[in-house]
Design a protein around this motif. Structure first.
Motif, mmCIF file in Angstrom:
data_model
loop_
_atom_site.group_PDB
_atom_site.id
_atom_site.type_symbol
_atom_site.label_atom_id
_atom_site.label_comp_id
_atom_site.label_asym_id
_atom_site.label_seq_id
_atom_site.Cartn_x
_atom_site.Cartn_y
_atom_site.Cartn_z
ATOM 1 N N GLY A 495 3.954 -61.018 83.457
ATOM 2 C CA GLY A 495 3.328 -60.392 84.612
ATOM 3 C C GLY A 495 2.165 -59.533 84.198
ATOM 4 N N GLY A 496 1.638 -58.805 85.133
ATOM 5 C CA GLY A 496 0.496 -57.943 84.871
ATOM 6 C C GLY A 496 -0.069 -57.424 86.169
ATOM 7 N N GLY A 497 -1.148 -56.695 86.059
ATOM 8 C CA GLY A 497 -1.780 -56.150 87.251
ATOM 9 C C GLY A 497 -2.631 -54.945 86.923
ATOM 10 N N ARG A 498 -2.844 -54.094 87.909
ATOM 11 C CA ARG A 498 -3.674 -52.909 87.727
ATOM 12 C C ARG A 498 -2.840 -51.790 87.096
ATOM 13 N NH1 ARG A 498 -4.310 -53.813 93.302
ATOM 14 N NH2 ARG A 498 -3.417 -51.737 93.673
ATOM 15 N N PRO A 499 -3.480 -50.732 86.637
ATOM 16 C CA PRO A 499 -2.738 -49.603 86.070
ATOM 17 C C PRO A 499 -1.783 -48.952 87.079
ATOM 18 C CG PRO A 499 -5.026 -49.505 85.376
ATOM 19 C CD PRO A 499 -4.944 -50.596 86.392
ATOM 20 N N ASP A 500 -2.149 -49.014 88.386
ATOM 21 C CA ASP A 500 -1.308 -48.352 89.384
ATOM 22 C C ASP A 500 -0.333 -49.309 90.075
ATOM 23 O OD1 ASP A 500 -3.456 -49.659 90.575
ATOM 24 O OD2 ASP A 500 -3.295 -48.451 92.391
ATOM 25 N N LEU A 501 -0.525 -50.630 89.923
ATOM 26 C CA LEU A 501 0.338 -51.596 90.598
ATOM 27 C C LEU A 501 0.350 -52.903 89.816
ATOM 28 C CD1 LEU A 501 2.025 -52.635 93.014
ATOM 29 C CD2 LEU A 501 -0.134 -53.218 94.146
ATOM 30 N N ALA A 502 1.557 -53.388 89.498
ATOM 31 C CA ALA A 502 1.673 -54.649 88.762
ATOM 32 C C ALA A 502 2.964 -55.350 89.163
ATOM 33 C CB ALA A 502 1.649 -54.391 87.260
ATOM 34 N N GLU A 503 2.981 -56.678 88.983
ATOM 35 C CA GLU A 503 4.143 -57.476 89.335
ATOM 36 C C GLU A 503 4.444 -58.485 88.236
ATOM 37 O OE1 GLU A 503 4.465 -58.727 93.595
ATOM 38 O OE2 GLU A 503 2.375 -58.070 93.652
ATOM 39 N N ALA A 504 5.702 -58.934 88.193
ATOM 40 C CA ALA A 504 6.110 -59.946 87.224
ATOM 41 C C ALA A 504 7.152 -60.850 87.855
ATOM 42 C CB ALA A 504 6.681 -59.294 85.962
ATOM 43 N N GLY A 505 7.188 -62.091 87.401
ATOM 44 C CA GLY A 505 8.199 -63.035 87.846
ATOM 45 C C GLY A 505 8.771 -63.747 86.639
ATOM 46 N N GLY A 506 9.992 -64.243 86.760
ATOM 47 C CA GLY A 506 10.621 -64.908 85.638
ATOM 48 C C GLY A 506 11.586 -65.977 86.078
ATOM 49 N N SER A 507 12.410 -66.451 85.137
ATOM 50 C CA SER A 507 13.363 -67.520 85.430
ATOM 51 C C SER A 507 14.807 -67.121 85.145
ATOM 52 C CB SER A 507 13.004 -68.757 84.595
ATOM 53 O OG SER A 507 13.009 -68.437 83.210
ATOM 54 N N ASN A 508 15.017 -65.958 84.521
ATOM 55 C CA ASN A 508 16.366 -65.524 84.137
ATOM 56 C C ASN A 508 16.810 -64.367 85.023
ATOM 57 O OD1 ASN A 508 18.777 -64.976 82.844
ATOM 58 N ND2 ASN A 508 17.798 -63.862 81.157
ATOM 59 N N ALA A 509 17.456 -64.698 86.153
ATOM 60 C CA ALA A 509 17.884 -63.652 87.084
ATOM 61 C C ALA A 509 18.973 -62.769 86.484
ATOM 62 C CB ALA A 509 18.386 -64.277 88.389
ATOM 63 N N ALA A 510 19.737 -63.311 85.525
ATOM 64 C CA ALA A 510 20.810 -62.525 84.908
ATOM 65 C C ALA A 510 20.267 -61.362 84.091
ATOM 66 C CB ALA A 510 21.659 -63.435 84.011
ATOM 67 N N GLY A 511 18.993 -61.430 83.700
ATOM 68 C CA GLY A 511 18.404 -60.370 82.890
ATOM 69 C C GLY A 511 17.763 -59.264 83.694
ATOM 70 N N LEU A 512 17.879 -59.334 85.043
ATOM 71 C CA LEU A 512 17.199 -58.350 85.882
ATOM 72 C C LEU A 512 17.780 -56.949 85.679
ATOM 73 C CD1 LEU A 512 14.915 -58.268 87.938
ATOM 74 C CD2 LEU A 512 16.591 -58.617 89.750
ATOM 75 N N ASP A 513 19.117 -56.824 85.628
ATOM 76 C CA ASP A 513 19.721 -55.504 85.411
ATOM 77 C C ASP A 513 19.306 -54.927 84.058
ATOM 78 O OD1 ASP A 513 20.978 -55.501 87.857
ATOM 79 O OD2 ASP A 513 22.848 -56.360 87.094
ATOM 80 N N GLN A 514 19.197 -55.795 83.057
ATOM 81 C CA GLN A 514 18.783 -55.347 81.730
ATOM 82 C C GLN A 514 17.347 -54.816 81.769
ATOM 83 O OE1 GLN A 514 19.251 -58.340 78.728
ATOM 84 N NE2 GLN A 514 18.682 -56.994 77.035
ATOM 85 N N ALA A 515 16.494 -55.500 82.539
ATOM 86 C CA ALA A 515 15.104 -55.050 82.661
ATOM 87 C C ALA A 515 15.035 -53.675 83.317
ATOM 88 C CB ALA A 515 14.306 -56.069 83.477
ATOM 89 N N ILE A 516 15.804 -53.480 84.404
ATOM 90 C CA ILE A 516 15.803 -52.180 85.073
ATOM 91 C C ILE A 516 16.387 -51.112 84.156
ATOM 92 C CG2 ILE A 516 16.768 -50.890 87.011
ATOM 93 C CD1 ILE A 516 14.477 -52.772 87.753
#
Length: 520
Positions: A495-516
């Motif tokens: 993902g990526g974006g501006r310094p004040d706002l950025a987004e990312a997408g992926g394929s491993n939903a099981a890793g979402l809690d780990q990311a947070i």
């Protein structure tokens, strides 16, 4: 997938054509720009890109589409297609071939009959005249006399069969490449056909009758238009086919629904009156002096054919017509719209096709009325009531969503923590779609005031992250783009974006809690 690729390719080509058109140095104004009809047809023919989408995209760019140009390109393509592949590969110039045989004028007997005896004057193959054509061959046949009407004046050519003692020829189209020469194009269905054969030519009588209905209805429509919108309405083109009629006329303004209804009412009144349709030949000057109207685009010789509908209409016309208007049956207008500057088009149907259409519409209306539990005449009021109720429900849903979103924001803020003096909100949430996801992030950021927000959500089965850094925190070197890139590895994404706002997408939903969990 194939359709998706078609749309993608067509939209890309449209965008390129539109940009070139709008960037043209010859363009004086971006207002009233017309997208070329030939280009619209190329998108349709080459890429399979629907005309409706081209029209919608053009409207979004502030342009209209040259529908007359599109129809002309379509008709040109149809004529090429009717020729068959063999004729397209012909090495000999067919124009000169037709001129060569044009010295033998075809006697047209189709006004009086739909079948006639004749002699085969010529059989024309893909590379010139041939003596014999066998079963399976696509050829063109010239007769000394024929009941087949050749395409002219907007009326399509006849179809049918030509039989000899040795073969059967299916006529797919009849046209007139040079004056006086009727050419029958088609395929030998059985046996063989030879030059000099005696033949029996038979037109598809049912198809011809349908064409006659639509042609006579066209004359009624022309007169009705002049009655309703004035004598400035002149014919600007037409198509008379067995399944429909199309009539182009000059008019600056669109017709109102009341005007269209009145035109249809006038035409149907003449149908019910079953007026006599008379045809006669006269000199051009005599016909015009008698009040006959000459039609757009027609070339007239010294002798002309006059079609007069008793007390209602009189025009010069070489087409085939009914003997009385009552045989037209119901007349139904399907559409009215613009095809070019100052030119509008009406499409209509008659006879059994109109009956079938009206029966389907009747069944549809009756079915809707039963579903709504009202009489059919009350449907407009019921629809208006349901639309208002739907609007009220949408407002209530929006209010409840805002209320729920407010509760979600309070809950997220309640879970905020501090890292080196910076307030951080990091959590997974449940949302309906990306728009709701971003809107929730905005509400949390606005309510937090100062800090960092990272939210995660599974949308359509895929993990998503959004990171926000309030402007006062940017001075500390915190960047949403870098943060979301570091977290995206946990969901096998990027993902990526501006310094004040950025987004990312992926394929491993099981890793979402780990990311947070990695945010802190």
């Amino acid at each position: 997938e194939t359709f998706g690729r078609t749309l993608s390719a067509g939209m890309s080509r449209f965008q390129s054509e539109a940009e070139n058109l709008l960037a043209s140095p010859d363009l004086e104004s971006r207002q009233n720009v017309v997208f070329p009809g030939e280009t619209a047809f190329r998108l349709y023919d080459t890429f399979g890109f629907p005309l409706d989408l081209t029209t919608d995209l053009a409207r979004e760019h502030g342009m209209s589409v040259d529908m007359a140009g599109f129809d002309a390109a379509m008709e040109a393509q149809r004529k090429v297609s009717r020729g068959g592949a063999a004729f397209q590969a012909a090495g000999r110039d067919r124009a000169s071939l037709y001129v060569e045989h044009g010295t033998s004028v075809t006697v047209f007997s189709g006004y009086e009959t739909t079948e006639d005896s004749a002699t085969v004057l010529a059989v024309l193959g893909d590379s010139g005249s041939v003596d014999t054509a066998e079963a399976g061959q696509s050829v063109e046949i010239v007769l000394d006399r024929t009941p087949f009407y050749a395409e002219s004046g907007g009326q399509v050519g006849d179809k049918g069969t030509i039989r000899t003692d040795t073969g059967v020829f299916n006529v797919d189209d009849t046209f007139k490449p040079v004056p006086g020469l009727n050419v029958h194009r088609g395929t030998v269905a059985e046996g063989f056909i030879q030059t000099g054969d005696s033949a029996h030519a038979r037109v598809d009588a049912g198809r011809r009758k349908a064409i006659k209905r639509n042609h006579t209805a066209t004359h009624l429509l022309h007169r009705a238009l002049r009655i309703v919108i004035g004598d400035e309405a002149h014919q600007a083109g037409s198509l008379v086919a067995p399944d429909r009629l199309r009539f182009d006329f000059t008019s600056v303004d669109a017709m109102t629904s009341e005007q269209l209804s009145r035109v249809a009412e006038i035409v149907n009144e003449q149908v019910v009156a079953s007026l006599l349709v008379e045809t006669r030949e006269s000199t051009y000057d005599e016909a015009v002096a008698s009040g006959a109207m000459a039609l757009f685009g027609e070339k007239y010789g010294e002798r002309v054919r006059v079609v007069e509908i008793d007390g209602f209409s009189i025009e010069l016309c070489g087409g085939t017509h009914l003997e009385h208007t009552g045989a037209i049956g119901p007349f139904l207008i399907l559409s009215e719209g613009s095809v070019a500057a100052g030119v509008r088009r009406i499409e209509a149907i008659t006879g059994s096709i109109a009956v079938e259409r009206m029966l389907r519409e009747h069944q549809l209306v009756e079915g809707m009325a039963r579903e709504a539990k009202v009489a059919w005449s009350e449907l407009p009021d019921q629809i208006a009531f349901l639309r208002q109720r739907n609007r009220d429900a949408e407002r209530e849903i929006a209010r409840l969503r805002n209320q729920m979103a407010g509760g979600a924001v309070d809950s997220l803020l309640g879970g905020a923590f501090s890292v080196n003096g910076t307030q951080v909100v990091a959590a997974t949430v449940e949302v309906a779609d990306r728009d709701a996801f971003r809107a929730l992030g905005d509400r949390v950021r606005d309510s937090l005031g100062s800090g960092v927000i990272v939210l995660g959500a599974v949308i359509d089965g895929k993990p998503n992250l959004i990171a926000m850094v309030t402007r006062d925190q940017l001075t500390l070197g915190l960047k949403a783009g870098q943060l979301v890139r570091d977290l995206a590895v946990h969901i096998d994404g990027k993902g990526g974006g501006r310094p004040d706002l950025a987004e990312a997408g992926g394929s491993n939903a099981a890793g979402l809690d780990q990311a947070i969990g990695a945010v802190q």
